[in-house]
Write an enzyme that holds these catalytic residues in place. Structure first.
Site: not given
Ligand code: GBH
Length: 454
Positions: A163, A359
């Site tokens: 990511e 994931e």
């Molecule tokens: C994953 O990231 C990770 O890779 C992992 O390590 C983690 O434990 C898992 O998810 C659960 O959280 O547009 O600013 O609202 C999560 C990735 C997080 C991506 C929230 C999108 C929203 C960004 N996501 N995000 S926003």
């Protein structure tokens, strides 16, 4: 037709979230060690010092993986365990840990899928500027060389970055995650450029130094969408939104995944990036393009939820507001299985690579019930819905190669500490006891029947 015969079924974790042993056996500090120890950033000031103590319990954990029918396991290597300052000297004890882990997986018939970078930047590199320093590409090349030289005799599948959107969006734009900065657009675009080059250098190292041919991809996230109806207009607006910035904000520049994936898979930045951020965008030279878009073997997407899109005036995509009471998980993320049909379909259309969900999962309200079982029926329903959608994408012709559930076990959920439980296996953090949740048995059946039970 259904999932293909050699479909890869597994689950995923990341090193900082499970390993613990944060200061053992010569491991160096990384930005998460510093971020958690500074205090004030993470729920309850939790740290990953012990986490699931996987560093000491990996044999027991792998035994459980086998019992639960895992065929593949996506894990990440903690850079500072291998190279304590991020560059130069190699820590043999760190190498020994991952050697044993890999051997144990193979001995149990579980295929290792190795992620090189899941957010654990060595602190010494951070002090030299980290992702802001163009040298990050060379540091990553050297680290990837060690990984290739030491592990590629047994590991055949690699993910360069986890990511890139989160590395920047959460680490440097919102500051929710380590290193917790809020930088301006000039720095953001410097880091986008540096990260793209670091990915490219990592691919070079893995191709040059591996002792057998290996398969390489990365795990992306970013905004995904599904259409409000089956009308051609809504579908077209959704496809457009998936690969184009739908507004001119810096937030959208970072989270629209074409920002990273177009340069990597197509060799060009998306054109809106230049339109909206031409003043700070660092142009790719011909050499950069070659480096960054070296052919990859597959595409990985992490997906938890998607937004709904309808075609507005002139077909322009508009996000549909959710009604109050829309289903959501303990992260307050909406339950949107449709995304696991549309995102793979659109992404496969555009990049034409075997597609993995690297994931997918949820934090749910899990506890040990009076009879000793963890009855996470919400997770079973969630997996059933999302996997049915993915199956439909496979049946419609996208080359869906595999699925990694997030996560094998409850773990350190970054800024939320141990407060959220994403695992198929429950972890009692007081005793380190593991209890497979009901969903783990459901998922076992999914893997055994290659998704026929869905
Ligand atoms: C994953 O990231 C990770 O890779 C992992 O390590 C983690 O434990 C898992 O998810 C659960 O959280 O547009 O600013 O609202 C999560 C990735 C997080 C991506 C929230 C999108 C929203 C960004 N996501 N995000 S926003």
């Amino acid at each position: 037709m259904s999932f293909k015969k050699d479909f890869v079924w597994g689950s995923a974790t990341a090193s900082y979230q499970i390993e613990g042993a944060a200061f053992e056996d010569g491991k160096g500090w990384n930005i998460w060690d510093v971020f958690t120890h500074e205090g004030g950033h993470v729920y309850g000031n939790h740290t990953g010092d012990v986490a699931c103590d996987h560093y000491h319990r990996f044999k027991e954990d792998i035994k459980l993986m086998k019992e639960l029918g895992m065929k593949a396991y996506r894990f990440s290597v903690n850079w500072a365990r291998i190279m304590p300052t991020g560059e130069g000297a190699v820590n043999e004890k760190g190498i020994a840990f991952y050697n044993e882990l890999i051997d144990e997986l193979l001995a149990n018939g579980i295929e290792p899928y190795l992620t090189l970078y899941h957010w654990e930047l060595p602190y010494d590199l951070y002090k030299q500027g980290g992702f802001l320093n163009p040298k990050i590409a060379d540091w990553f090349y050297d680290y990837a060389s060690v990984i290739a030289e030491r592990f590629s005799d047994r590991v055949k599948h690699f993910f360069t970055l986890n990511e890139p959107q989160c590395i920047i969006g959460l680490g440097y734009l919102s500051g929710e995650q380590a290193p917790g900065l809020k930088t301006g657009k000039k720095d953001i675009f410097q880091m986008i450029y540096n990260l793209l080059r670091a990915h490219g250098k990592c691919v070079s190292a893995l191709r040059e130094k591996s002792v057998q041919p290996v398969k390489i991809g990365l795990a992306s996230c970013g905004n995904t969408y599904y259409p409000a109806s089956d009308s051609p207009e809504d579908i077209e607006a959704t496809r457009y939104a998936t690969f184009h910035m739908i507004n001119d904000s810096l937030h959208e520049a970072v989270w629209n995944f074409a920002t990273f994936m177009d340069p990597i898979y197509l060799g060009e930045y998306p054109k809106e990036l230049r339109e909206y951020f031409g003043d700070v965008l660092i142009e790719l030279t011909e050499e950069d393009k070659k480096l960054i878009s070296q052919p990859l073997d597959f595409y990985g997407q992490n997906n938890y939820n998607s937004a709904e899109i309808k075609a507005g005036k002139d077909g322009k995509p508009e996000i549909v507001n959710r009604y109050d009471g829309f289903p959501e998980t303990m992260m307050l993320w909406p339950v949107t299985p449709e995304g696991l049909y549309w995102a793979p379909k659109f992404i496969y259309e555009r990049y034409q690579k075997p597609f993995f969900i690297t994931e997918n999962g949820l934090a749910s309200m899990d506890w040990v019930h009076v009879d000793g079982k963890v009855k996470d029926y919400g997770r079973i329903d969630f997996l059933q819905r999302y996997l049915r959608a993915l199956k439909r994408a496979a049946e419609d012709g996208a080359d869906i190669a595999g699925y990694f559930q997030w996560s094998f076990m409850d773990n350190f959920e970054w800024a939320l500490g141990y407060a959220k439980r994403f695992g198929l296996v429950y972890v009692d953090y007081e005793t380190q006891e593991r209890i497979p949740k009901e969903s783990a048995y459901f998922y076992k059946e999914v893997m055994e029947t290659n998704g026929e039970n869905l």
